[in-house]
Design an enzyme around this catalytic site. Structure first.
Site, short mmCIF file in Angstrom:
data_model
loop_
_atom_site.label_atom_id
_atom_site.label_comp_id
_atom_site.label_asym_id
_atom_site.label_seq_id
_atom_site.Cartn_x
_atom_site.Cartn_y
_atom_site.Cartn_z
CD1 TRP A 102 -2.32 -2.14 1.66
CD2 TRP A 102 -3.06 -1.01 -0.11
NE1 TRP A 102 -3.39 -2.83 1.14
CE2 TRP A 102 -3.86 -2.16 0.06
CE3 TRP A 102 -3.35 -0.14 -1.16
CZ2 TRP A 102 -4.92 -2.47 -0.80
CZ3 TRP A 102 -4.40 -0.44 -2.01
CH2 TRP A 102 -5.18 -1.60 -1.83
CG ASP A 172 -3.11 3.95 4.20
OD1 ASP A 172 -4.18 3.80 4.81
OD2 ASP A 172 -2.84 3.36 3.13
CE LYS A 196 -8.81 -3.01 3.57
NZ LYS A 196 -7.78 -2.10 3.18
C1 LIG Z 1 -7.26 -1.59 1.86
C2 LIG Z 1 -6.18 -0.58 1.98
C3 LIG Z 1 -6.08 0.51 1.10
C4 LIG Z 1 -7.03 0.70 -0.07
O1 LIG Z 1 -8.27 1.12 0.37
P1 LIG Z 1 -9.41 1.54 -0.65
O2 LIG Z 1 -10.46 2.06 0.28
O3 LIG Z 1 -9.81 0.31 -1.40
O4 LIG Z 1 -8.88 2.59 -1.55
C5 LIG Z 1 -5.08 1.42 1.30
N1 LIG Z 1 -4.20 1.29 2.30
C6 LIG Z 1 -4.26 0.25 3.16
C7 LIG Z 1 -3.27 0.16 4.27
C8 LIG Z 1 -5.25 -0.71 3.03
O5 LIG Z 1 -5.32 -1.74 3.90
#
Ligand SMILES: *Cc1c(COP(=O)(O)O)cnc(C)c1O
Length: 360
Positions: A102, A172, A196
């Site tokens: 990511w 993030d 998540k």
């Molecule tokens: C799932 C995830 C993303 C992507 O998320 P979206 O909402 O699908 O854009 C980005 N960063 C991390 C750490 C993730 O687990």
């Protein structure tokens, strides 16, 4: 009705209490005669839902007053662009620490708009460890430093907040948001897609220090302009109403678990017993350096790779689903976010023991 233990990395399992409340309120939200999906986002009913969710999130995370809390669309991926657009009007450069898939994507997206330098990367180590902060190549003039506290695919997680001096720290937190207390004041910006650890897909939370916003690049799309969204209470355009509502119910559920401190204890126990079992076994292994392991996403390999398929099929039949590892890592992955009950982890370990006895 029969519910499985769902180890999906995202969209992921939600607390049953939250789902039951959504069901109960579906046709008639608190005497309004309609579901939350059907309400005007400008009406009193939805505004009260949005305000309560925002208040509860601020309380859970102890968000200081000089931070805006936004409920946006576009996913974490949308913010990969939103962050450089909003924070880089003056300085068209930022540092990225890449510790997994990511972070790599975030860096690549930012490079469309700014000079995004790699301050550290563990790509050469297969993302199975974390780079020592002392070795990061920090650019004192960077608009911000971006990192990924928990890498969902590789299963590596920072246990401490890195000290990067005066450069605003951007995180993030999609896959470990609200899994333990966090000192928000150490960050310039925190963002997380909901699917998540918070609620259904469709809402993305951004927590940003107010002095960092209000000076976006001229070509920033209006819906991604954090200042405009903050002034409009995230309702510059139609917000993701239903997902925001379910996120609010999850915040209330979290408060009933003892807040983030209570949740952190439960999460440490769940992850601890799964890693202990894997480490004690000769049949299963986790490739990540022990001090860098994720409490949320636990990848594991079988000694006999040929047995992967049988493992997944039999686990599925036992009510343990979505354990297949990401294709880039292989093997298995158990995502054990806040809403995965401890009983689900216990059942997984029992299944793994039994499988090992039969196939090991
Ligand atoms: C799932 C995830 C993303 C992507 O998320 P979206 O909402 O699908 O854009 C980005 N960063 C991390 C750490 C993730 O687990």
């Amino acid at each position: 009705m029969s519910r499985v233990y769902n180890f999906s990395a995202g969209p992921a399992t939600l607390p049953e209490e939250v789902l039951a409340q959504v069901r109960d309120e579906m046709m008639d939200w608190q005497g309004s005669g309609m579901s939350v999906m059907e309400m005007s986002h400008r009406g009193d009913a939805f505004v009260s839902i949005a305000d309560a969710a925002t208040r509860d999130l601020r309380e859970l995370l102890n968000v200081p007053d000089d931070y805006a809390v936004l409920f946006l669309q576009g996913g974490a991926t949308g913010q990969f662009a939103g962050i450089p657009l909003n924070l880089c009007a003056d300085k068209a450069q930022a540092d990225y620490v890449i510790t997994g898939s990511w972070g790599k994507k975030a860096h690549k997206e930012a490079a469309k708009y700014i000079k995004s330098s790699v301050a550290a990367s563990t790509a050469e180590q297969g993302f199975q460890t974390l780079p020592a902060v002392a070795d990061w190549q920090l650019d004192g003039d960077a608009a911000y430093l971006h990192y990924t506290p928990n890498e969902t695919i590789e299963g590596v997680e920072f246990s401490d907040i890195p000290d990067v001096g005066d450069v605003p720290l951007v995180a993030d937190m999609s896959s470990n948001f609200l899994s333990r207390p966090v000192d928000v004041s150490r960050y310039g910006l925190i963002y997380a897609g909901a699917q998540k650890n918070v609620g259904p897909a469709g809402v993305t939370i951004v927590i940003v220090r107010k002095d960092l916003i209000g000076n976006p690049r001229a070509d920033t799309p209006m819906f991604l302009d954090y200042q405009q969204q903050a002034e409009a209470d995230s309702m510059l355009n139609t917000p993701p109403c239903f997902a925001w509502y379910v996120a609010g119910l999850t915040f209330q559920w979290l408060k009933r678990q003892g807040g983030l401190e209570g949740m952190a204890e439960i999460n440490a126990r769940k992850a601890g017993k799964l890693y202990d079992f894997i480490d004690a076994s000769g049949f299963y292994s986790n490739p990540v350096e022990p001090g860098c392991r994720s409490r949320m996403n636990v990848p594991f390999l079988l000694a006999d790779d040929e047995a992967n398929k049988a493992f997944l099929t039999e686990a599925e039949a036992a009510g343990l689903t979505t354990l297949k590892g990401h294709r880039s890592v292989g093997g298995m992955r158990a995502s054990i976010y806040n809403a995965m009950p401890e009983a689900g982890v216990d059942k997984l370990i029992d299944f793994m023991k039994d499988f090992e006895q039969r196939k090991g």
